[in-house]
Design a protein around this motif. Sequence first.
Motif, mmCIF file in Angstrom:
data_model
loop_
_atom_site.group_PDB
_atom_site.id
_atom_site.type_symbol
_atom_site.label_atom_id
_atom_site.label_comp_id
_atom_site.label_asym_id
_atom_site.label_seq_id
_atom_site.Cartn_x
_atom_site.Cartn_y
_atom_site.Cartn_z
ATOM 1 N N SER A 3 0.841 -1.184 0.000
ATOM 2 C CA SER A 3 0.000 0.000 0.000
ATOM 3 C C SER A 3 0.883 1.244 0.000
ATOM 4 O O SER A 3 1.783 1.364 0.830
ATOM 5 C CB SER A 3 -0.899 -0.008 1.233
ATOM 6 O OG SER A 3 -1.614 1.192 1.314
ATOM 7 N N LEU A 5 0.840 5.218 0.558
ATOM 8 C CA LEU A 5 0.001 6.236 1.180
ATOM 9 C C LEU A 5 0.723 7.570 1.210
ATOM 10 O O LEU A 5 1.947 7.627 1.280
ATOM 11 C CB LEU A 5 -0.346 5.826 2.614
ATOM 12 C CG LEU A 5 -1.050 4.498 2.793
ATOM 13 C CD1 LEU A 5 -1.043 4.102 4.252
ATOM 14 C CD2 LEU A 5 -2.452 4.584 2.271
ATOM 15 N N CYS A 39 -4.024 9.414 2.298
ATOM 16 C CA CYS A 39 -4.674 9.051 1.041
ATOM 17 C C CYS A 39 -3.883 7.962 0.343
ATOM 18 O O CYS A 39 -2.657 7.965 0.380
ATOM 19 C CB CYS A 39 -4.781 10.262 0.120
ATOM 20 S SG CYS A 39 -5.789 11.577 0.800
ATOM 21 N N GLY A 40 -4.599 7.055 -0.284
ATOM 22 C CA GLY A 40 -3.969 5.971 -1.021
ATOM 23 C C GLY A 40 -3.575 6.410 -2.415
ATOM 24 O O GLY A 40 -3.939 7.503 -2.869
ATOM 25 N N TYR A 44 -8.155 8.046 -2.810
ATOM 26 C CA TYR A 44 -9.187 8.095 -1.781
ATOM 27 C C TYR A 44 -8.588 8.293 -0.399
ATOM 28 O O TYR A 44 -7.603 7.660 -0.055
ATOM 29 C CB TYR A 44 -10.017 6.798 -1.781
ATOM 30 C CG TYR A 44 -10.909 6.684 -2.976
ATOM 31 C CD1 TYR A 44 -12.074 7.429 -3.065
ATOM 32 C CD2 TYR A 44 -10.581 5.841 -4.020
ATOM 33 C CE1 TYR A 44 -12.886 7.334 -4.170
ATOM 34 C CE2 TYR A 44 -11.393 5.739 -5.129
ATOM 35 C CZ TYR A 44 -12.549 6.491 -5.194
ATOM 36 O OH TYR A 44 -13.354 6.395 -6.287
ATOM 37 N N TYR A 46 -8.400 7.686 3.587
ATOM 38 C CA TYR A 46 -8.809 6.612 4.488
ATOM 39 C C TYR A 46 -9.323 7.149 5.819
ATOM 40 O O TYR A 46 -10.001 6.445 6.550
ATOM 41 C CB TYR A 46 -7.648 5.652 4.734
ATOM 42 C CG TYR A 46 -7.306 4.858 3.510
ATOM 43 C CD1 TYR A 46 -8.137 3.840 3.070
ATOM 44 C CD2 TYR A 46 -6.173 5.148 2.768
ATOM 45 C CE1 TYR A 46 -7.846 3.115 1.943
ATOM 46 C CE2 TYR A 46 -5.877 4.427 1.632
ATOM 47 C CZ TYR A 46 -6.714 3.412 1.225
ATOM 48 O OH TYR A 46 -6.415 2.705 0.094
ATOM 49 N N LYS A 47 -8.982 8.376 6.127
ATOM 50 C CA LYS A 47 -9.440 8.992 7.370
ATOM 51 C C LYS A 47 -9.326 10.495 7.208
ATOM 52 O O LYS A 47 -8.413 10.986 6.542
ATOM 53 C CB LYS A 47 -8.564 8.532 8.539
ATOM 54 C CG LYS A 47 -8.919 9.154 9.866
ATOM 55 C CD LYS A 47 -8.011 8.666 10.979
ATOM 56 C CE LYS A 47 -8.440 9.284 12.295
ATOM 57 N NZ LYS A 47 -7.634 8.796 13.397
ATOM 58 N N THR A 74 -4.635 4.109 11.898
ATOM 59 C CA THR A 74 -5.944 3.895 11.286
ATOM 60 C C THR A 74 -5.830 3.043 10.037
ATOM 61 O O THR A 74 -6.582 2.099 9.844
ATOM 62 C CB THR A 74 -6.591 5.240 10.926
ATOM 63 O OG1 THR A 74 -6.729 6.007 12.112
ATOM 64 C CG2 THR A 74 -7.934 5.043 10.281
ATOM 65 N N THR A 75 -4.884 3.381 9.177
ATOM 66 C CA THR A 75 -4.768 2.652 7.914
ATOM 67 C C THR A 75 -4.294 1.219 8.135
ATOM 68 O O THR A 75 -4.707 0.323 7.415
ATOM 69 C CB THR A 75 -3.814 3.365 6.938
ATOM 70 O OG1 THR A 75 -2.546 3.529 7.569
ATOM 71 C CG2 THR A 75 -4.367 4.706 6.538
ATOM 72 N N CYS A 78 -7.386 -0.822 9.016
ATOM 73 C CA CYS A 78 -8.465 -0.968 8.038
ATOM 74 C C CYS A 78 -8.007 -1.512 6.691
ATOM 75 O O CYS A 78 -8.823 -1.882 5.866
ATOM 76 C CB CYS A 78 -9.206 0.351 7.838
ATOM 77 S SG CYS A 78 -8.291 1.589 6.916
ATOM 78 N N LEU A 79 -6.701 -1.556 6.442
ATOM 79 C CA LEU A 79 -6.206 -2.074 5.171
ATOM 80 C C LEU A 79 -5.625 -3.469 5.360
ATOM 81 O O LEU A 79 -4.925 -3.724 6.323
ATOM 82 C CB LEU A 79 -5.108 -1.164 4.608
ATOM 83 C CG LEU A 79 -5.531 0.216 4.142
ATOM 84 C CD1 LEU A 79 -4.310 1.011 3.729
ATOM 85 C CD2 LEU A 79 -6.497 0.130 2.990
#
Length: 169
Positions: A3, A5, A39-40, A44, A46-47, A74-75, A78-79
């Motif tokens: 990922s 970010l 952001c990814g 988008y 993510y928080k 957070t990421t 959730c990822l």
Amino acid sequence: MRSKLSVDESMVPYYGRHSAKMFIQGMPLRFGYKIWAPCGSDGYPYKLKLYRGKEPGQTKLHLGTRVVNDMMSTTESCLAVTKNEVYFDNFFTLYDLLKSRAEQNIKATGTVRDNRTAGAAKLMKPNAVMKKNTRGEFDFRCDGRAFVCKWKDNSIVTIASNTRSLAPS
């Protein structure tokens, strides 16, 4: 799965009265709410977290480090990723942040201010000397944990990264 970010701030325009409204001189959008967001690479967020100023009971960590730690926690939850790469600008980049991200096996890269390189910038050519160089010339330092590079573009740009201190994937 990897990922990529980016952690950055954004301003939402607001000209009314509110205690969370910020004024940032020299920005295209000077008045409004400052929002932190990871952001990814797909674009988008993510928080989203509204910056409300100094919070009581904060640790002595740098604000940029606290924001990145909060956004990354957070990421990570959730990822469904095994490896992360994170990019940020000179507001967030700090030698200690790069070192802590490396300990968590997260690659981090960002532009950096000379006073946040843990002394690496003092060992490199001064900006006055670099400005006289031709475009594309560079100087660098690496201590095994972080890599700092200063190069001549239209102006002097300094970046720092921990990507070479981590095992290849």
